[in-house]
Design an enzyme around this catalytic site. Structure first.
Site, PDB file in Angstrom:
ATOM      1  N   GLY A 895       0.821  -1.211   0.000  1.00  0.00           N
ATOM      2  CA  GLY A 895       0.000   0.000   0.000  1.00  0.00           C
ATOM      3  C   GLY A 895       0.847   1.249   0.000  1.00  0.00           C
ATOM      4  N   SER A 896       0.216   2.353  -0.359  1.00  0.00           N
ATOM      5  CA  SER A 896       0.868   3.660  -0.350  1.00  0.00           C
ATOM      6  C   SER A 896      -0.083   4.666   0.259  1.00  0.00           C
ATOM      7  CB  SER A 896       1.247   4.110  -1.766  1.00  0.00           C
ATOM      8  OG  SER A 896       2.173   3.222  -2.346  1.00  0.00           O
ATOM      9  N   GLY A 897       0.456   5.609   1.001  1.00  0.00           N
ATOM     10  CA  GLY A 897      -0.373   6.623   1.632  1.00  0.00           C
ATOM     11  C   GLY A 897       0.304   7.963   1.603  1.00  0.00           C
ATOM     12  N   GLY A 898      -0.316   8.938   2.262  1.00  0.00           N
ATOM     13  CA  GLY A 898       0.203  10.296   2.248  1.00  0.00           C
ATOM     14  C   GLY A 898       1.531  10.441   2.956  1.00  0.00           C
ATOM     15  N   PHE A 899       1.888   9.461   3.831  1.00  0.00           N
ATOM     16  CA  PHE A 899       3.129   9.576   4.579  1.00  0.00           C
ATOM     17  C   PHE A 899       4.216   8.634   4.084  1.00  0.00           C
ATOM     18  CE2 PHE A 899      -0.226  10.844   7.575  1.00  0.00           C
ATOM     19  CZ  PHE A 899       0.193  12.144   7.829  1.00  0.00           C
ATOM     20  N   ASP A 901       5.243   4.678   1.668  1.00  0.00           N
ATOM     21  CA  ASP A 901       4.847   3.355   1.183  1.00  0.00           C
ATOM     22  C   ASP A 901       4.900   2.344   2.310  1.00  0.00           C
ATOM     23  OD1 ASP A 901       4.565   4.357  -1.376  1.00  0.00           O
ATOM     24  OD2 ASP A 901       6.650   3.939  -1.914  1.00  0.00           O
ATOM     25  N   VAL A 902       4.065   1.304   2.199  1.00  0.00           N
ATOM     26  CA  VAL A 902       3.985   0.269   3.225  1.00  0.00           C
ATOM     27  C   VAL A 902       4.341  -1.075   2.592  1.00  0.00           C
ATOM     28  CG1 VAL A 902       2.531  -0.872   4.935  1.00  0.00           C
ATOM     29  CG2 VAL A 902       2.178   1.547   4.427  1.00  0.00           C
ATOM     30  N   LYS A 916       6.554   0.862   7.200  1.00  0.00           N
ATOM     31  CA  LYS A 916       6.224   2.106   6.510  1.00  0.00           C
ATOM     32  C   LYS A 916       7.510   2.881   6.254  1.00  0.00           C
ATOM     33  CE  LYS A 916       2.576   4.484   7.695  1.00  0.00           C
ATOM     34  NZ  LYS A 916       1.740   4.534   6.484  1.00  0.00           N
ATOM     35  N   ASP A1014      -6.305  12.763   9.740  1.00  0.00           N
ATOM     36  CA  ASP A1014      -6.546  12.162   8.425  1.00  0.00           C
ATOM     37  C   ASP A1014      -7.334  10.864   8.580  1.00  0.00           C
ATOM     38  OD1 ASP A1014      -6.535  11.891   5.735  1.00  0.00           O
ATOM     39  OD2 ASP A1014      -4.445  11.296   5.534  1.00  0.00           O
TER      40      ASP A1014
END
Length: 1207
Positions: A895-899, A901-902, A916, A1014
């Site tokens: 996954g990828s998010g605003g802070f 990649d995971v 992360k 968020d």
């Protein structure tokens, strides 16, 4: 005679009618039959009867009078002395559609009826009971609020010759089971775009209706999904399926020989394109934007194709040779946002008809294909931005006489900007974007030959020399953007002639001299940004005449003199940054008289970044707001002040309307000047002010009580001044305050003990005469205490040896004492944790049936000090994590998010974790990062994703979390194809309660209280038991306290969750988290995503539910839930009411998360739910909440109006 008596004698207006008939006879041509007179009279009576049935509105259809020729009525046209056309578009009729069917449809010679945006409501079924003129062939009912299933269209079967029907932008639902039997149609045009049509059964319905003659069919902007059967419309020339939820293969056609226009954009189509379109020889328009097509571009029909849009897919490889076959016909070609690579082939130059080419945001490389591009003699728009082109820009672009837009931004172009780019006096260049390249040398004077130029952006280059005064001749120029170059000299006085100028952005250059007072002649200026130059002189008072000025940035210059009071006349000013200059004198009170006079949204749509300064000695001011269109974010390192000034956070987004009603400034930075005097009390009227920085001046006097009126302030810096007196108690009302600095003043007395002051660190109050928490110096309790301290001091001075001995004894006592205290503390901690678990669930006020929920001001729950958590974090080496993720390979990416990649990783001990990899946060020092990690790691709760460890190497920051088996709620709920999980209502209820429980813990049981900032479904993870775990709650803390300001910019990537107040004040709060949680709860109830143009058009999930609250509210629920168990409808309504309370536009009306948990407990108490999804004894205890919550279970959660009040 009897008939005549019926017509005239029995009517009170018989003389008027007789006069009307004679008038018609007089004006009719000799060949007109007498029947036309009677027919037109009947038409007139029908129209007047329609008007009489309308709501009484004086301005509505004023000239529809019995004494007036009906052919001159507003919106009425005649043919052969009969009413043939009615167009009442944009007329506020405000009636049910049944009136239209009763009075207008029966007009016997009517051919066209247009009632677009006429505020019609009701259903279409009334048409079945009416007569319809045999000549009527076109009905336009677009942009109304007509509802009901689209199968009601069968009611128009009475209109036997109807050819065109426009029902776009209404509220029509999927087809129902009931359809008018025997209805036959020969429709050629059917527009159903932007309705509420969902599901999989549209095309079977279309087939059952016998629409075989369709030529135009649009269902754009609905919620259709599933597969599409083979389309069999032999006459179809226009098909628009865009902006739906189709996730299927490219549709096939039985016969597409007449198809000219095909729009499938904004879906999830995939598969083979070429074979389906191979026989579509007349196709001239193909839009496949934003789908999931991959691989190479197939061969397309080339005979007629003029408009081809492939933007936003995953097409790969070199520029497709197949497109060369289109060159004879193609007019517009959009290949942007794909993965094309390599060089642009020469074959593109053969597309002599091409007017627009957009290949931006790909990986094209090599030398700029100048010779190829110059062959495009008809080109108007050329966009090559965000690629990897190299080389120079030649003069020869002037040989493209029709060129209007040239965008070469964000490449690696070098050399100088050519002087002959507009040497042709007949050139049409309007937009020139060359920002974020490697251009050097001067800005050529000859750019003044670009007489049509509207927008010029040369920022982020290495340009030198002065700004040419000749640019003042560009009378149409709106944007002059030259920031981050090496420009020198003075700002030309000639810019005063740019009467259309809106944005003047010259930051980060070496400009000298004064700010031209003549800029006030540019009366349309919205944004003046001259910061980080070497400007001197005074701020021209004449700038106060700029009524549209929204942003004025003059920081980091050598400007002197007073702040002009006239700036208070800038009634649109929202951002004033004058930091780090030599301004003196006092702060003028008239500066704040503009409060309440804000103009609306002058900057809407501008791309920007806000870069927060780290507060170090080398770093002055609160931060920098920068125009950022066409620039890669990773290029921010080129900003000169980034090296001595480590920024703590970068925010980016698009400017939004700041206020929807009167307001005030949101940013005021006057720090690092030589200002004197006191703070004007008028400053307290700036209600929407979010950042106020007056630090490092020579201000004096007392801090005015009126600053308590800054209800939205998030950052308050008054440090390094000469303020005296006490900290005013009014500041304790600033509940949104996230950062304060009162250090280095002459303040005295006690620091207020209440929030928010009990959450700030001690250095924010240092170097004053203050006492009390968080300073180590306690406040004395009175004269007796003072005397005792004096005596102790005297004794210490009298006997140094005794003091030393006592000190040693005291130290020994402390050592033994600490051992005892540690043991007792551990015992108390265990008791406290056990009490907390009980406290966090048991309290709830009982309620009587049929009562409504009431929210009162409640005390905060008892809080846990974060130090109470014991288990230390595990420190891991970078090599450990590198090995566990196979070098952070894409195969491990989950996954990828605003802070960041995971990645999924298996450590050496066999444990599976999530890693992360944070985005670069170079402003975060090692000590600060470690401290935050140790703090976040101590936050443990069964509904939070725990931080297990961390790693820091150079600029890399890696966090290790417990791995969640089922991923995010977003994926499980909205992408069942990916996860294979179907959530029934008990599972969704369990997730809703778990997420609420985790968020309540952050808000009410940590010191300082943690705002998530968020909250969204992708930040709710699910473990192996489908238990909700809130994630990313510590990221905002990690990214510094500045996240209480402007965090809405960070949230711009996840719209739909952001509460309305964030767009006004740019700061976050616990009530903002509550709103976001309400959206998550709506997702669980409706099964819909928060924003989806296919579902909601320009609206979002909250607005969509609000619209349904006016009608049948149960239609919002996920139909799959009710199919499984229809008996849960009441329970769904109860949970919907909780969501609506969370989504109240008025943030102070929203419940706290503790109150939300209490509501869930009350719902469960009345429904007998199983224990696996309920709030038990180990959850939140609410009985200590003052005021309580009351909720009626048995009775009556009213649909419609009551729910709409919460929205």
């Amino acid at each position: 005679m009897k008939a005549h008596k019926t017509v005239f004698n029995q009517h009170p207006l018989s003389l008027n009618k007789l006069f009307f008939v004679l008038l018609l006879i007089f004006f009719l041509p000799p060949a007109s039959p007498a029947a036309s007179v009677n027919g037109l009279y009947k038409d007139s009576q029908q129209l007047l009867s329609f008007k009489a049935a309308l709501p009484p509105t004086p301005t509505l259809l004023q000239n529809w009078l019995s004494s007036t020729d009906p052919c001159s009525f507003t919106g009425v046209s005649c043919k052969n002395s009969r009413v043939s056309s009615i167009d009442l578009s944009n007329t506020f009729l405000s009636v049910d559609f049944s009136l239209v069917t009763s009075y207008l449809l029966p007009l016997s010679n009517l051919e066209s009826l247009v009632l677009k945006n006429a505020n019609l409501s009701g259903s279409l079924t009334s048409a079945a009971k009416s007569q319809c003129g045999v000549t009527l062939d076109s009905i336009d009912l677009a942009e109304n609020t007509i509802s009901g299933p689209i199968s009601d269209i069968s009611s128009f079967g009475v209109c036997s010759n109807l050819k065109s029907l426009n029902l776009s932008k209404n509220f029509l639902d999927p087809p129902g089971k009931e359809m008018l039997k025997g209805a036959t149609f020969s429709l050629q045009v059917l527009d159903l775009s932007y309705n509420n049509i969902s599901g999989f059964n549209l095309f079977p319905w279309v087939s059952s209706m016998g629409f075989v003659e369709l030529e135009f069919f649009s269902i754009k902007g609905n919620k259709l999904a599933g597969s599409i059967p083979e389309l069999d419309f032999k006459n179809l020339s226009y098909l628009d399926l865009s902006a739906n939820n189709f996730s299927t293969v490219f549709p096939s056609f039985k016969d597409c020989s007449n198809l000219q226009h095909l729009d499938l954009s904004s879906n999830k189509f995939y598969g083979d394109i070429g074979s389906s379109l191979s026989s579509c020889g007349k196709l001239s328009f193909l839009n496949l934007t934003n789908n999931q097509f991959v691989g190479l571009v197939p061969k397309l029909p080339s005979e007629s194709l003029q408009y081809l849009y492939l933007r936003g897919n995953d097409f790969q490889g070199v520029y497709p040779n197949q497109l060369a076959d289109l060159c004879k016909t193609v007019v517009e070609l959009d290949l942007s946002y794909n993965n094309f690579s390599g060089m642009v082939p020469e074959s593109l130059g053969e597309c002599s008809s091409l007017e627009l080419v957009d290949i931006s945001n790909n990986n094209f490389s090599g030398k700029l294909p100048v010779d190829t591009l110059l062959k495009l003699s008809n080109i108007k728009t050329m966009v090559l931005s965000f690629n990897k082109f190299v080389g120079g820009l030649p003069d020869s672009f002037s040989n493209l006489p029709k060129l209007e837009t040239l965008d070469m931004s964000s490449n690696n172009l070098t050399g100088i900007i050519p002087s002959g780019i507009c040497k042709d006096p007949m050139n049409n260049l309007k937009v020139l974007y060359l920002q974020n390249n490697l251009f050097k040398g001067p800005i050529p004077d000859s750019l003044s030959n670009c007489s049509q130029l509207v927008s010029l952006d040369l920022s982020f280059n290495y340009l030198t020399g002065s700004i040419p005064s000749s640019l003042g001749s560009l009378s149409k120029l709106k944007d002059l953007i030259l920031w981050l170059n090496q420009l020198s000299g003075e700002i030309p006085q000639e810019l005063m002639y740019l009467q259309a100028l809106e944005n003047l952005i010259l930051d980060f250059n070496d400009l000298t001299g004064p700010i031209p007072a003549s800029l006030s002649n540019c009366t349309k200026l919205n944004w003046i940004s001259l910061s980080n130059n070497q400007l001197s002189g005074e701020i021209p008072a004449s700038l106060g005449r700029l009524s549209n000025l929204a942003i004025l940035k003059l920081g980091n210059n050598s400007i002197s003199g007073n702040i002009p009071a006239e700036l208070g006349n800038c009634q649109s000013l929202i951002w004033l940054d004058l930091n780090t200059n030599f301004l003196n004198g006092s702060i003028p009170p008239p500066l704040f008289k503009q409060s309440g006079n804000i103009a609306v949204a002058l900057l809407t749509g501008k791309r920007y970044v806000y870069i927060k300064n780290d507060g170090s000695k080398e770093c002055h001011g609160a931060g920098n707001l920068l125009e950022f269109g066409g620039i890669r974010q990773e290029q921010l390192d080129r900003i000169s002040t980034r090296h001595p000034c480590n920024f703590t956070r970068v925010y980016r987004g698009i400017t939004q309307p700041t206020f929807n009603h009167n307001g005030s400034m949101i940013f005021l930075d006057l720090s690092y000047n030589k200002l004197e005097g006191s703070i004007p009390k008028e400053l307290g009227a700036m209600y929407y002010l979010s950042i106020l920085n007056l630090g490092h001046n020579d201000l004096s006097g007392m801090i005015p009580q009126q600053l308590g009126g800054l209800k939205n302030v998030a950052i308050l810096d008054l440090s390094y001044n000469r303020f005296n007196g006490t900290i005013p108690n009014s500041l304790t009302s600033l509940t949104l305050l996230g950062e304060i600095d009162l250090s280095n003043n002459n303040l005295s007395g006690m620091i207020p003990e209440s929030a928010p002051f009990d959450t700030f660190p001690d250095y924010r109050f240092a170097n004053n005469s203050l006492c009390g928490y968080p300073l180590p110096l306690p406040c004395s309790s009175g004269p007796k205490s003072d005397a005792n301290q004096h005596q102790k001091s005297h004794r210490r001075q009298a006997s140094l040896a005794g003091s030393v001995a006592m000190g040693l004894l005291f130290s020994l006592f402390c050592i033994f004492g600490l051992i005892i205290v540690a043991i007792e503390t551990k015992k108390r901690r265990r008791k406290k944790e056990a009490a907390l678990e009980a406290y966090m669930d048991g309290h709830s006020h009982s309620a009587t049936a049929n009562s409504a929920w009431k929210f009162t001001s409640a005390r905060e729950a008892l809080s846990i000090n974060l130090a109470a958590f014991e288990k230390p974090l595990r420190k891991l080496t970078f090599a450990d994590l590198l090995e566990a993720t196979n070098g952070f390979h894409n195969d491990s990416l989950v996954g990828s998010g605003g802070f960041g990649d995971v990645y999924k990783a298996q450590l050496k001990d066999g444990s599976v974790v999530a890693i992360k990899k944070l985005i670069h946060v170079s402003g975060q020092g090692d000590r600060e990062f470690t401290a935050e990690m140790e703090t976040i790691g101590k936050i443990k709760h069964r509904n939070l994703v725990p931080l297990l460890g961390y790693c820091k190497v150079g600029e890399e920051r890696l966090l290790v979390y417990e791995y969640m088996k089922y991923g995010s709620l977003e994926d499980v709920l909205h992408d069942r194809k990916k996860t294979g999980i179907k959530l029934n209502w008990p599972a969704r209820r369990k997730i809703a309660i778990g997420a609420a429980r985790g968020l309540a813990f952050l808000h009410h049981n940590c010191i300082p209280h943690i705002i998530h900032r968020d909250m969204k479904s992708s930040n709710v993870l699910l473990d192996e038991n489908l238990e909700a775990r809130v994630s990313d709650f510590g990221m905002a803390r990690l990214m510094s306290a500045m996240d209480t300001h402007l965090s809405v910019s960070t949230l711009a990537g996840t719209p739909g969750y952001v509460p309305p107040e964030y767009y006004q004040s740019f700061r976050c709060s616990t009530k903002g988290d509550v709103y976001s949680y309400g959206v998550v709860l709506l997702e669980l109830l409706t099964g819909k995503q928060p924003t989806d143009s296919a579902d909601f058009g320009d609206n979002n999930l909250v607005g969509w539910v609000k619209l349904h609250a006016k009608g049948k509210i149960t239609d919002v629920f996920d139909r799959e839930l009710l199919k499984e168990d229809a008996s849960i409808e009441i329970e769904l309504l109860q949970h919907l009411k909780v969501a609506c309370a969370c989504l109240d536009d008025r943030h102070w009306k929203r419940p706290t998360m503790i109150q939300v948990m209490a509501m869930f407990k009350e719902i469960q108490a009345g429904s007998g739910m199983d224990s696996t999804s309920t709030i038990g004894a180990d959850d939140v205890n609410f009985s200590g909440v003052e005021g309580g919550i009351e909720m009626g279970i048995n009775g009556s959660i009213k649909e419609g109006n009551e729910l709409s009040k919460h929205l």
